[in-house]
Structures are given as C-alpha cells and as structure tokens.
Design an enzyme around this catalytic site. Structure first.
Site, short mmCIF file in Angstrom:
data_model
loop_
_atom_site.label_atom_id
_atom_site.label_comp_id
_atom_site.label_asym_id
_atom_site.label_seq_id
_atom_site.Cartn_x
_atom_site.Cartn_y
_atom_site.Cartn_z
N SER A 93 -78.49 -45.71 -28.95
CA SER A 93 -79.58 -45.07 -28.20
C SER A 93 -79.34 -45.07 -26.69
O SER A 93 -80.05 -44.39 -25.96
CB SER A 93 -80.93 -45.71 -28.53
N SER A 94 -78.32 -45.78 -26.22
CA SER A 94 -77.98 -45.67 -24.79
C SER A 94 -77.51 -44.26 -24.46
O SER A 94 -77.50 -43.86 -23.30
CB SER A 94 -76.88 -46.66 -24.42
N THR A 142 -82.90 -49.63 -30.42
CA THR A 142 -84.01 -50.24 -29.67
C THR A 142 -83.87 -50.08 -28.15
O THR A 142 -84.87 -50.12 -27.44
CB THR A 142 -84.12 -51.74 -29.99
N ASP A 143 -82.62 -49.91 -27.68
CA ASP A 143 -82.41 -49.96 -26.22
C ASP A 143 -83.26 -48.95 -25.45
O ASP A 143 -83.80 -49.27 -24.40
CB ASP A 143 -80.93 -49.76 -25.88
N THR A 178 -92.43 -51.47 -23.92
CA THR A 178 -91.18 -51.74 -23.19
C THR A 178 -90.33 -52.68 -24.04
O THR A 178 -90.88 -53.57 -24.69
CB THR A 178 -91.53 -52.47 -21.86
N THR A 204 -78.65 -49.64 -34.31
CA THR A 204 -78.23 -50.73 -35.19
C THR A 204 -78.81 -50.57 -36.60
O THR A 204 -78.15 -50.87 -37.60
CB THR A 204 -78.72 -52.07 -34.59
N GLN A 246 -93.12 -53.20 -9.95
CA GLN A 246 -92.02 -53.89 -10.66
C GLN A 246 -92.58 -54.94 -11.64
O GLN A 246 -91.84 -55.43 -12.48
CB GLN A 246 -91.10 -54.57 -9.65
N CYS A 247 -93.85 -55.30 -11.48
CA CYS A 247 -94.45 -56.26 -12.43
C CYS A 247 -94.71 -55.55 -13.76
O CYS A 247 -95.14 -54.40 -13.76
CB CYS A 247 -95.80 -56.76 -11.92
#
Ligand code: ASP
Length: 344
Positions: free
Chosen positions: A61-62, A92-93, A168, A16, A280-281
């Site tokens: 970025s995907s 950013t993705d 993240t 973007t 997963q946390c």
C-alpha cells in the site's frame, strides 16, 4: 441482524493480508484469489455470498495512488445495486489515506464500504487476517429493516470498527494497528458485534450515489519544527502549480511568530494557495486565535482543519480541488464536515 442471501463484493488491492508462504521457498507471495476459500473455508459458513475482484497488479500500500482510489470508487459504483456491502483488502500502511479518500469520493453512500487488512499474512499460522476479514464481511452485510447498519466508509481492525476518515495507523507491530483519536468507534466485535449507532452517519433516503472521481494532487504537507528555515518554507510554498498546503502546526494550531514566516504564508494565500492548519498532536482540535502564536496565521489567511486527521485533510483537499470550480467553493467545503471527518 444479517438478512438471508446477503452479498458482499471483496476487492483485493494487496498488502500483507493477501500473501501466503510459498510451500517450497517459504517466501511470501500473493495468494491466488480464485482459491481464497482454500485459505478461508470459514467463508462458506457465513451464509453470505462473497465475490472477489483483484485490483491488479497487487501492491504494497506504500505504492497506492489516486488512480487506484478512482478504480475502487468506480467498481463500487458499477456494482452498487448488486451487493449489500463492499470489503476492501488493503495494506495497512496507507489504509487511512485510502479510506479517507473513498469517503470523500463516494457521495451519498448508503451501503457499507469496509477496509481491512492484517499485520500477518493470511497464509501464516498466527494470522490476524481471518478474523479481520470475516468480521469485515459480516459488517458489510449487516442490515436491519432492509437498511445497512453502517452505511459509511470504515476501517475494521482487530476488534474495532472506525469511521475511515477519522482513523490513523498508530502501530507497526501490534494487531491493534489503528486509532481514531478524535471520534468514538462505530462498533466493537466481541462475542457479538456491537454497533454504536449514535455515532454512525445515516444518509437521507432515496439520494443516489455519486462518485467524485477527479482528484487534484497539487497538495503538500508542511510540517514545521523549531529551527525550520525561511528558505525551506519558501521552497515549499513556491512549488510550481501548488494549490493547497496542509500546515502541520504545534499544539492547538500554533506556529512561530517570525515576520518572514508570516510574509511567506501571506504571499502564498494572496496568490490563491489554500493553507490549512492541522495540529501535529493526534488528539484535540486546532483553535486558531487561542494563543498569540496562531493570530498571525489567521491574519495570513490560513484556514483551520479543526480536528481532522492529516490523512483526511490531505485527501479532502485533493477531492475538493478536483471538483470545485472556484477557491471560494473549496473554502466553503473546508469549513464544513462533508462526511463526518471533523467536528466543527
Ligand atoms: N507494507 C504493507 C502494506 O501496507 C503492510 C501491511 O499490509 O500491513 O501494504
């Protein structure tokens, strides 16, 4: 803090940040890099010499691939002696994946490599791109006594400087799009840019930059959930040429105690597949053996990812598998922090 005649190399990959509205159609399209000054006259006021190189074709970025990480790492290596620091403009993705990958690829880095992007295109009125870019450039050029203040691969976004491999994407909408849940930020930009030096890694003097450019993509993510079936788990573990699995477990690294689950994991590790346990946390660390529900994993030969992000452990595995000649060598490196990606 920034010395005279600093020079920064700006690498555009897309996202973007590199878009503006077409004056006729109003649609967003990539800007012309040779005219970046038209969008950002402020660049001239920084006193920093900025040269830009587009990594063509520009991408969302995907669509990022390890080949692009390799191109970025090699361009940085080729231009290393010419610049004080590097800024990478990126969507950013997947920015946290790319920043993590580059942190493992650029071994013995002694200059800043700062990723940034924006939630709104550079060519729209309320954009966050200008502040992000200008501050990233200032950080990339920042030196004290001839040494870079932040000689790390980082993400700068909104007002915070993060270690790249601790970061993240946490928000698809807010200007504050990134978080570093298990590590303190490296800096914060307000009226002044404050650096939190006790959290920054400084390299040994005189060691030369080396690029780990071989990446092995035979890695998979296996996120468990209550009700996951044996056939799903087995289908993943039996992917041809698979070398490593990031097992996304519950809480402090727990997983179902079903016999079929243990047998499937054990059979895979016996075949030489690495299985790394990541929670997963988003905050906290895997503690294998704390609960009975993770003892099975220990017995099946699963290795802890401690408090690594998914982005960091996936790219660390890709880089280690690309470079190491034996599984034992990969295992050894998985148990140590290579460039601040985890707290052991
Ligand atoms: N989809 C875009 C990308 O990651 C979003 C962004 O740039 O923020 O390339």
């Amino acid at each position: 803090m920034q010395e005279k005649e600093s020079a920064v190399l700006l690498l555009f990959t897309g996202g973007t940040i590199s878009m503006a509205e077409d004056p006729k159609s109003g649609a967003l399209r990539p800007i012309d890099f040779d005219h970046i000054q038209d969008y950002m006259p402020e660049l001239a006021m920084t006193g920093i010499k900025v040269k830009s190189i587009p990594i063509l074709p520009l991408i969302d970025s995907s669509d990022v691939e390890p080949l692009i990480w390799e191109r970025l790492a090699l361009i940085i290596k080729e231009n290393y002696h010419l610049y004080d620091g590097f800024v990478i403009l990126h969507g950013t993705d997947t920015m946290a994946y790319s920043a993590s990958a580059l942190s493992f690829m650029l071994v013995h880095l002694s200059k800043p490599v700062i990723f940034t992007g924006s939630q709104l295109p550079i060519g729209v009125m309320r954009t966050d791109a200008k502040e992000n870019l200008l501050t990233a450039i200032e950080i990339a050029a920042a030196k004290e006594n001839g040494q870079s203040i932040v000689p790390e691969v980082c993400i700068f976004f909104e007002d915070t400087l993060f270690r790249g491999n601790r970061t993240t994407k946490k928000n698809a909408e807010h200007f504050s799009a990134f978080g570093s849940h298990n590590y303190h930020p490296l800096g914060r930009a307000g009226v002044h840019i404050k650096y939190f030096r006790s959290y920054i890694n400084y390299p040994h003097a005189g060691v030369k930059l080396r690029v780990r450019s071989q990446v092995d993509q035979n890695v998979v993510l296996l996120k468990i959930f209550p009700g996951i079936t044996e056939s799903t788990v087995r289908a993943i573990l039996e992917i041809p040429n698979l070398k490593a699995v990031v097992l996304e477990s519950f809480g402090a690294g727990n997983a179902p105690r079903r016999e079929w689950f243990y047998n499937a994991l054990k059979a895979a590790t016996d075949r030489g597949i690495l299985i790394v346990n990541r929670s997963q946390c988003s905050t906290g660390s895997v503690e294998m053996g704390r609960y009975e529900t993770s003892l099975n994993l220990v017995n099946a030969g699963v290795i802890s990812a401690y408090d690594c992000t998914t982005e960091a452990i996936v790219t660390k595995l890709m880089c280690l598998l690309g470079e190491c000649t034996s599984i034992d060598d990969v295992k050894h490196h998985l148990n140590v922090s290579i460039c601040g990606e985890m707290t052991v």
